[in-house]
Design an enzyme around this catalytic site. Structure first.
Site, PDB file in Angstrom:
ATOM      1  N   LYS A  51      -7.437  -1.578  -1.573  1.00 42.87           N
ATOM      2  CA  LYS A  51      -6.962  -2.956  -1.383  1.00 42.87           C
ATOM      3  C   LYS A  51      -5.493  -2.945  -0.954  1.00 42.87           C
ATOM      4  O   LYS A  51      -4.790  -1.943  -1.143  1.00 42.87           O
ATOM      5  CB  LYS A  51      -7.135  -3.740  -2.686  1.00 42.87           C
ATOM      6  N   ARG A 150      -8.823 -12.136 -16.710  1.00 43.53           N
ATOM      7  CA  ARG A 150      -8.306 -12.314 -15.352  1.00 43.53           C
ATOM      8  C   ARG A 150      -9.441 -12.692 -14.413  1.00 43.53           C
ATOM      9  O   ARG A 150      -9.474 -13.791 -13.879  1.00 43.53           O
ATOM     10  CB  ARG A 150      -7.595 -11.042 -14.876  1.00 43.53           C
ATOM     11  N   TYR A 272      28.572  -6.508   0.091  1.00 49.32           N
ATOM     12  CA  TYR A 272      28.598  -7.932  -0.263  1.00 49.32           C
ATOM     13  C   TYR A 272      29.133  -8.141  -1.674  1.00 49.32           C
ATOM     14  O   TYR A 272      28.740  -7.437  -2.612  1.00 49.32           O
ATOM     15  CB  TYR A 272      27.185  -8.515  -0.197  1.00 49.32           C
ATOM     16  N   MET A 318      20.157  -6.310   3.443  1.00 51.79           N
ATOM     17  CA  MET A 318      18.819  -6.483   4.013  1.00 51.79           C
ATOM     18  C   MET A 318      18.372  -5.256   4.816  1.00 51.79           C
ATOM     19  O   MET A 318      17.230  -4.814   4.724  1.00 51.79           O
ATOM     20  CB  MET A 318      18.793  -7.714   4.931  1.00 51.79           C
TER      21      MET A 318
HETATM   22  C1  LIG Z   1      -6.668  -2.613  -8.479  1.00 52.00           C
HETATM   23  C2  LIG Z   1      -7.910  -2.403  -9.260  1.00 52.00           C
HETATM   24  C3  LIG Z   1      -8.360  -1.103  -9.549  1.00 52.00           C
HETATM   25  C4  LIG Z   1      -7.517   0.115  -9.274  1.00 52.00           C
HETATM   26  O1  LIG Z   1      -6.541   0.197 -10.292  1.00 52.00           O
HETATM   27  P1  LIG Z   1      -5.478   1.393 -10.367  1.00 52.00           P
HETATM   28  O2  LIG Z   1      -4.725   1.117 -11.600  1.00 52.00           O
HETATM   29  O3  LIG Z   1      -4.644   1.274  -9.142  1.00 52.00           O
HETATM   30  O4  LIG Z   1      -6.253   2.656 -10.390  1.00 52.00           O
HETATM   31  C5  LIG Z   1      -9.609  -0.961 -10.126  1.00 52.00           C
HETATM   32  N1  LIG Z   1     -10.347  -2.038 -10.458  1.00 52.00           N
HETATM   33  C6  LIG Z   1      -9.942  -3.296 -10.231  1.00 52.00           C
HETATM   34  C7  LIG Z   1     -10.793  -4.439 -10.626  1.00 52.00           C
HETATM   35  C8  LIG Z   1      -8.696  -3.515  -9.639  1.00 52.00           C
HETATM   36  O5  LIG Z   1      -8.267  -4.769  -9.434  1.00 52.00           O
END
Ligand SMILES: *Cc1c(COP(=O)(O)O)cnc(C)c1O
Length: 377
Positions: A51, A150, A272, A318
């Site tokens: 992701k 969540r 800055y 920046m």
């Molecule tokens: C992001 C995520 C993972 C991976 O988690 P890591 O801590 O990066 O290994 C696995 N399962 C779900 C549902 C996630 O949102």
């Protein structure tokens, strides 16, 4: 304006010559990390969480590298990420959408063969409706909320689902999954409580492969492995066992170019706000990387050259940072030279510590102006 020139430019494709900084991503280290996680898993399978563009490192490159290791199951967060990944990987891989499909995106997701994660009865209903509309069975993962609060179906929703088989009409349940809130704290009582809740909830659902562990969850032991693990961070070199030595190989190196150097007198204000003043004569270099590149303004770390630490002085700007190079012999560091910001002297997790955040945020925040080099071999 020269149109052909304008049409060919891409803000994310800086050449080595143009770029202010260089991000090197070691895909062979990603693959080695995958093998290490797999070896910890015994008989359970290992997916790859890619992701957010593989935590900023490039989903296409990372997923293809993982496929070389036999990984055939991937998780992304959004439908759009899944569509892009499908175009790269072809039909061979399973691609799960962790956040579930969004209203209006279901048909495209189904056409691309994506597997949605149904996090609520509402998302499940939309996917069931999509299956009816497209006239074929669709794959689905059921996420249950085992205690993180969540994403995932609440226990009451799972009971409803258990009591009405028609809620799964037209769907193939591929996976029942949940996510751990405290896996990086092995002693936290929530881990065992979530595992117990997960077992209770999935017992009410059709018997299907189960998945609970993220990176840190893999290190909680075999009880947490189930049929499929879902590591992300550990693949990218983030320590899944905070407080203990990092078992993973580093994946990322970040080097920035020196723009110019100068020698400053005593009592000179720097950057800055003049938040730093020289106590005596000082040699400084300005490097071509700043908060626009994802370097947190609060991460007052150092840069490294030939193993020598060169502390930041003044505020992070920046597009640039000023460093004290007095520890180097005069003339040793010149315009165009590279200094290391992330690498063997300063890990992603160290940078995160300086910024008061986590390695995940450092990686996903890395900007789009770098020249990127992918190494594999
Ligand atoms: C992001 C995520 C993972 C991976 O988690 P890591 O801590 O990066 O290994 C696995 N399962 C779900 C549902 C996630 O949102």
């Amino acid at each position: 304006m020269d149109q052909s020139y304008a049409n060919n430019r891409d803000f994310t494709q800086a050449s080595l010559a143009e770029a202010g900084a260089i991000l090197t991503i070691d895909l062979s280290a990603v693959r080695e990390n995958y093998r290490l996680l797999k070896s910890r898993l015994g008989n359970a399978r290992c997916a790859g969480v890619v992701k957010a563009d593989s935590y900023g490192l490039g989903a296409a490159q990372v997923a293809q590298a993982l496929m070389k290791e036999g990984c055939d199951t991937f998780f992304v967060a959004h439908v759009g990420e899944g569509l892009a990944l499908r175009a790269v990987l072809g039909r061979g891989a399973a691609i799960y959408i962790l956040n579930g499909t969004t209203p209006g995106a279901e048909v495209e997701a189904a056409a691309a063969g994506l597997t949605t994660v149904a996090n609520s009865l509402e998302q499940l209903a939309a996917w069931r409706e999509t299956a009816r509309a497209v006239g074929r069975r669709l794959p689905v993962a059921l996420q249950v909320d085992s205690g993180m609060s969540r994403l995932g179906m609440m226990p009451s929703e799972v009971e409803t689902l258990a009591g009405d088989a028609s809620l799964l009409d037209g769907l193939d349940v591929k996976l029942v999954m949940s996510h751990l809130a405290c896996a990086d704290e092995p002693e936290h009582p929530a881990n065992a409580a979530q595992k117990e809740a997960f077992d209770r909830l999935r017992a009410m659902l059709p018997a299907t492969p189960a998945s609970l562990a993220n990176s840190s969850g893999i290190f909680l032991g075999a009880d947490y492995h189930y049929d499929l693990a879902r590591p992300g961070a550990a693949l990218y070199g983030i320590n899944p066992t905070p407080g203990h030595a990092n078992p993973m190989r580093a994946v990322v190196q970040l080097d920035a170019k020196v723009i110019q150097t100068r020698t400053l007198d005593k009592n000179t204000g720097i950057g800055y706000g003049h938040t730093f003043r020289t106590a005596g004569p000082l040699r400084a270099a300005t490097i071509s990387l700043g908060y626009a590149d994802g370097w947190h303004r609060r991460a007052a770390a150092g840069a490294y050259f030939n193993g020598v630490r060169l502390p930041f002085i003044g505020r992070v700007s920046m597009d640039s940072i000023i460093i004290d190079i007095s520890a180097l012999p005069e003339g040793a560091l010149k315009a165009g030279d590279l200094v290391e910001l992330i690498g063997s002297h300063q890990a992603v997790d160290d940078v995160a510590g300086h910024a008061g955040t986590i390695g995940y945020e450092v990686l996903t925040g890395l900007g789009h102006r770098f020249h990127r080099i992918y190494q594999d071999g």
